[in-house]
Design a protein around this motif. Structure first.
Motif, mmCIF file in Angstrom:
data_model
loop_
_atom_site.group_PDB
_atom_site.id
_atom_site.type_symbol
_atom_site.label_atom_id
_atom_site.label_comp_id
_atom_site.label_asym_id
_atom_site.label_seq_id
_atom_site.Cartn_x
_atom_site.Cartn_y
_atom_site.Cartn_z
ATOM 1 N N HIS A 248 1.483 48.623 61.625
ATOM 2 C CA HIS A 248 0.365 48.715 62.442
ATOM 3 C C HIS A 248 0.656 48.489 63.827
ATOM 4 O O HIS A 248 1.519 47.658 64.443
ATOM 5 C CB HIS A 248 -0.353 47.320 62.136
ATOM 6 N N VAL A 249 0.335 49.541 64.653
ATOM 7 C CA VAL A 249 0.691 49.534 66.030
ATOM 8 C C VAL A 249 -0.806 49.062 66.664
ATOM 9 O O VAL A 249 -1.891 49.650 66.673
ATOM 10 C CB VAL A 249 0.865 51.152 66.359
ATOM 11 N N ILE A 250 -0.547 47.811 67.266
ATOM 12 C CA ILE A 250 -1.739 47.280 67.815
ATOM 13 C C ILE A 250 -1.315 47.214 69.477
ATOM 14 O O ILE A 250 -0.201 47.070 70.005
ATOM 15 C CB ILE A 250 -1.805 45.780 67.311
ATOM 16 N N ARG A 251 -2.077 48.063 70.118
ATOM 17 C CA ARG A 251 -1.911 48.398 71.542
ATOM 18 C C ARG A 251 -3.086 48.422 72.612
ATOM 19 O O ARG A 251 -4.299 48.647 71.968
ATOM 20 C CB ARG A 251 -1.000 49.637 71.646
ATOM 21 N N GLY A 252 -2.912 48.776 73.989
ATOM 22 C CA GLY A 252 -4.077 48.533 74.772
ATOM 23 C C GLY A 252 -4.704 49.824 74.539
ATOM 24 O O GLY A 252 -4.336 50.961 74.191
ATOM 25 N N GLU A 253 -6.156 49.796 74.761
ATOM 26 C CA GLU A 253 -6.879 51.063 74.825
ATOM 27 C C GLU A 253 -6.616 52.283 75.858
ATOM 28 O O GLU A 253 -7.130 53.262 75.359
ATOM 29 C CB GLU A 253 -8.615 50.762 74.918
ATOM 30 N N GLU A 254 -5.725 51.848 76.536
ATOM 31 C CA GLU A 254 -5.294 53.090 77.601
ATOM 32 C C GLU A 254 -4.514 54.360 76.615
ATOM 33 O O GLU A 254 -4.208 55.201 77.094
ATOM 34 C CB GLU A 254 -4.381 52.624 78.532
ATOM 35 N N TRP A 255 -4.252 53.917 75.471
ATOM 36 C CA TRP A 255 -3.363 54.809 74.448
ATOM 37 C C TRP A 255 -4.324 55.305 73.611
ATOM 38 O O TRP A 255 -3.947 56.391 72.775
ATOM 39 C CB TRP A 255 -2.257 54.045 73.780
ATOM 40 N N LEU A 256 -5.391 55.058 73.553
ATOM 41 C CA LEU A 256 -6.299 55.753 72.462
ATOM 42 C C LEU A 256 -6.354 57.169 72.335
ATOM 43 O O LEU A 256 -6.431 58.080 71.627
ATOM 44 C CB LEU A 256 -7.890 55.068 72.574
ATOM 45 N N SER A 257 -6.566 57.689 73.790
ATOM 46 C CA SER A 257 -6.697 59.252 74.005
ATOM 47 C C SER A 257 -5.445 59.916 73.686
ATOM 48 O O SER A 257 -5.524 60.799 73.579
ATOM 49 C CB SER A 257 -6.918 59.645 75.484
ATOM 50 N N SER A 258 -4.167 59.329 73.511
ATOM 51 C CA SER A 258 -3.177 59.833 72.855
ATOM 52 C C SER A 258 -3.015 59.963 71.515
ATOM 53 O O SER A 258 -2.054 60.602 70.972
ATOM 54 C CB SER A 258 -1.691 59.069 73.547
ATOM 55 N N LEU A 259 -3.987 59.344 70.904
ATOM 56 C CA LEU A 259 -3.872 59.330 69.277
ATOM 57 C C LEU A 259 -3.853 60.483 68.477
ATOM 58 O O LEU A 259 -2.986 60.622 67.727
ATOM 59 C CB LEU A 259 -5.120 58.307 68.942
ATOM 60 N N PRO A 260 -4.514 61.464 68.918
ATOM 61 C CA PRO A 260 -4.297 62.862 68.248
ATOM 62 C C PRO A 260 -2.888 63.587 68.610
ATOM 63 O O PRO A 260 -2.350 64.105 67.547
ATOM 64 C CB PRO A 260 -5.304 63.830 69.141
ATOM 65 N N LEU A 261 -2.480 63.098 69.693
ATOM 66 C CA LEU A 261 -0.982 63.719 69.940
ATOM 67 C C LEU A 261 -0.186 63.060 68.917
ATOM 68 O O LEU A 261 0.690 63.270 68.314
ATOM 69 C CB LEU A 261 -0.732 63.281 71.403
ATOM 70 N N HIS A 262 -0.335 61.511 68.873
ATOM 71 C CA HIS A 262 0.680 60.807 68.109
ATOM 72 C C HIS A 262 0.726 61.106 66.511
ATOM 73 O O HIS A 262 1.832 60.991 65.949
ATOM 74 C CB HIS A 262 0.504 59.318 68.453
#
Ligand code: GLU
Length: 550
Positions: A248-262
């Motif tokens: 489980h990667v729990i991280r700040g919402e600033e990374w939400l937009s990188s999700l498709p990339l990840h």
């Protein structure tokens, strides 16, 4: 020619993918165990967001018999600050957040899935980048910063979507000859991911906190390896969270937009992506009643140092953050007043993902409850520890008067039905107890008279003298109070509150006003904990001295 290119890019021997994978076998853990991590960058600052980003995964791992590890994300060498790792560790440990793997204070790192400093994993990342170059999943890019800026300006002017994609990805289709020539000329380069995505296609991703989210596919050829040979966050995240077995990667919402990339990066490798949960930023109500993100720059309370300087007990802040994270924490706490917070089961699907509002009033009230549950001795120890850092002279007073202090803290505490809850932070303590010390007690008789107005000096004197005459330290609380009632009666003050309320003009005041006279002279305050207990702790001599009116 490709082999030549790759050899130019990575002239030094690198481990093979197989060798690396063999060092990171799948973890053997019980069913349902979560493997989580926190990955702070060593920037020398610890703020509330860092604490939340550690607390939530730590709880999720430990309450599921899983593993929580600390990884230092130091690939941005420019932001690195000396001593920052020790600060991260001492802050986390101070708040009771223990990592099972990763760096520790004053010792070698622990765990079999390291190294846990990204800067020490350079060869690992490079080995994968090399593999991607071989498989045509990545390519060297020679665009300079100026060229990229120019591109960006053009995109803005043409209303085009910014970024390195499609026709804007100028190095994507360079011939091998050009690449080799550039390398031979010693041109600077980075390595970019050759994204297979299409922006007009959608992907649906499940965020464990936010539910299903739809995104356009990633089509950006992002940088995976920088000019300094270190990876970008995206690539390091892919490699590390795969090898280290993060569930489980729990991280700040600033990374939400990188999700498709990840997700795309994981798919590129054919690896199973971890589950993702993006925690909302803590918000604050500004002066105009608008919500805004907590700001490291504007809000002193965004920094963890604020809480140590004020002297909040560490568990108070943790309980407050759990309460922010899961709104059912408060009910649980009420039903389980004596259990440690670690018994609370933090639940992923109740996790607040919409931006919790930070509320110091609430924190203070939780802190008062936390301190309210401590013994007088514990309060003494914690307060002393704080004083030693922030108020050395008073720490010396505390040490010299240890028993006295503990008895002061014990007023309305152990063995009473309703525990006093007047201390929220250790910095309150001095102010709360200073009147117990003669050299800190500065009230003059004149000031006392003023506080007691409209009672006349004569009336005040009569009350005080009558009390002094009959004061016996050995009296029980009942007898002590009977004596005060007697003084009230003799001097025209009501002892029957009903009668007083019905016809106040028949009296000079009530027995409460008589007690107030004594309270003001003894404590200098209009409100205090139980006056009888205060007198018992102060001792006869001090009480009588305070009541001797010159
Ligand atoms: N180094 C990243 C940060 O500080 C960590 C994000 C993550 O947990 O993946 O934001």
């Amino acid at each position: 020619m490709k082999a030549e290119i790759i050899n130019k890019i990575f002239p030094n021997p690198l481990p093979t993918i197989e060798e690396i994978e063999a060092k990171y076998p799948p973890r053997q853990l019980p069913e349902g165990a979560k493997v989580t991590r926190v990955g702070p960058s060593p920037t020398g600052l610890m703020h509330i967001g860092n604490l939340i980003a550690a607390l939530i995964p730590e709880r999720l791992a430990h309450q599921s018999n899983g593993v929580f590890f600390l990884r230092i994300e130091d690939t941005d060498q420019k932001r690195k600050v000396d001593g920052a790792v020790d600060l991260i560790l001492s802050s986390l440990y101070g708040y009771g957040i223990q990592n099972d793997e990763g760096p520790v204070l004053n010792g070698p790192e622990k765990g079999n899935y390291g190294p846990y400093f990204q800067s020490a994993r350079k060869e690992i990342y490079q080995a994968y980048v090399k593999d991607w170059l071989e498989k045509d999943l990545a390519y060297p890019c020679f665009c300079t910063e100026e060229e990229n800026e120019k591109n960006h300006a053009l995109q803005v002017a043409q209303n085009a979507r910014p970024g390195y994609h499609g026709g804007w990805a100028r190095c994507r289709n360079l011939s091998e000859e050009t690449v080799l020539q550039n390398l031979n000329e010693g041109k600077k380069f980075v390595i970019r991911f050759k994204s297979p995505g299409h922006y007009n296609k959608k992907i649906v991703i499940q965020d464990v906190l936010r539910g299903k989210r739809e995104f356009p596919e990633n089509d950006l050829d992002i940088v995976i390896l920088k000019g300094d040979g270190l990876p970008t966050y995206h690539f390091a995240h892919l490699i590390d969270d795969h090898l280290m077995g993060t569930t489980h990667v729990i991280r700040g919402e600033e990374w939400l937009s990188s999700l498709p990339l990840h997700i795309q990066l994981f798919q590129t490798m054919g690896w199973k992506p971890p589950k993702y949960g993006h925690i909302a930023h803590v918000q604050k109500m500004d002066e105009n009643g608008n919500r805004r993100k907590f700001s490291k720059r504007l809000d002193p309370e965004a920094k963890l140092t604020y809480y140590s300087e004020k002297g909040y007990p560490k568990t108070a802040l943790i309980e407050y953050l759990l309460n922010l994270a899961n709104s059912n924490f408060e009910d649980w706490r009420r039903a389980n007043p004596d259990k440690p917070y670690t018994d609370f089961e933090l639940s992923l699907n109740k996790l607040n993902s919409s931006g919790a509002l930070f509320d110091l009033v609430k924190l203070n009230s939780i802190s008062k409850d936390v301190i309210g549950k401590m013994t007088a001795r514990e309060i003494y120890d914690y307060a002393l520890e704080w004083m030693k850092n922030y108020d050395v002279p008073f720490s010396e007073v505390m040490e010299k008067n240890k028993d006295y202090m503990i008895r002061i803290f014990n007023i309305e505490r152990e063995g009473v039905k309703k525990v006093r809850k007047d201390i929220a932070v250790w910095s309150d303590v001095k102010n709360e107890v200073s009147y117990f010390f003669d050299d800190q007690f500065t009230l003059t008789t004149g000031e006392a008279y003023k506080l007691l107005s409209p009672l006349s000096v004569n009336e005040i004197m009569k009350i005080v003298n009558a009390f002094v005459e009959n004061y016996d330290e050995a009296d029980s609380k009942e007898i002590w109070f009977e004596k005060i009632k007697k003084i009230a009666e003799v001097n025209g003050f009501a002892t029957d509150m009903k009668a007083y309320k019905a016809e106040p003009s028949n009296f000079k005041g009530s027995v409460a006003d008589v007690a107030k006279v004594l309270r003001i002279f003894v404590t200098g305050k209009e409100q205090s904990p139980d006056l009888y207990a205060i007198m018992q702790v102060m001792g006869k001599d001090r009480v009588l001295k305070r009541l001797t009116i010159a």
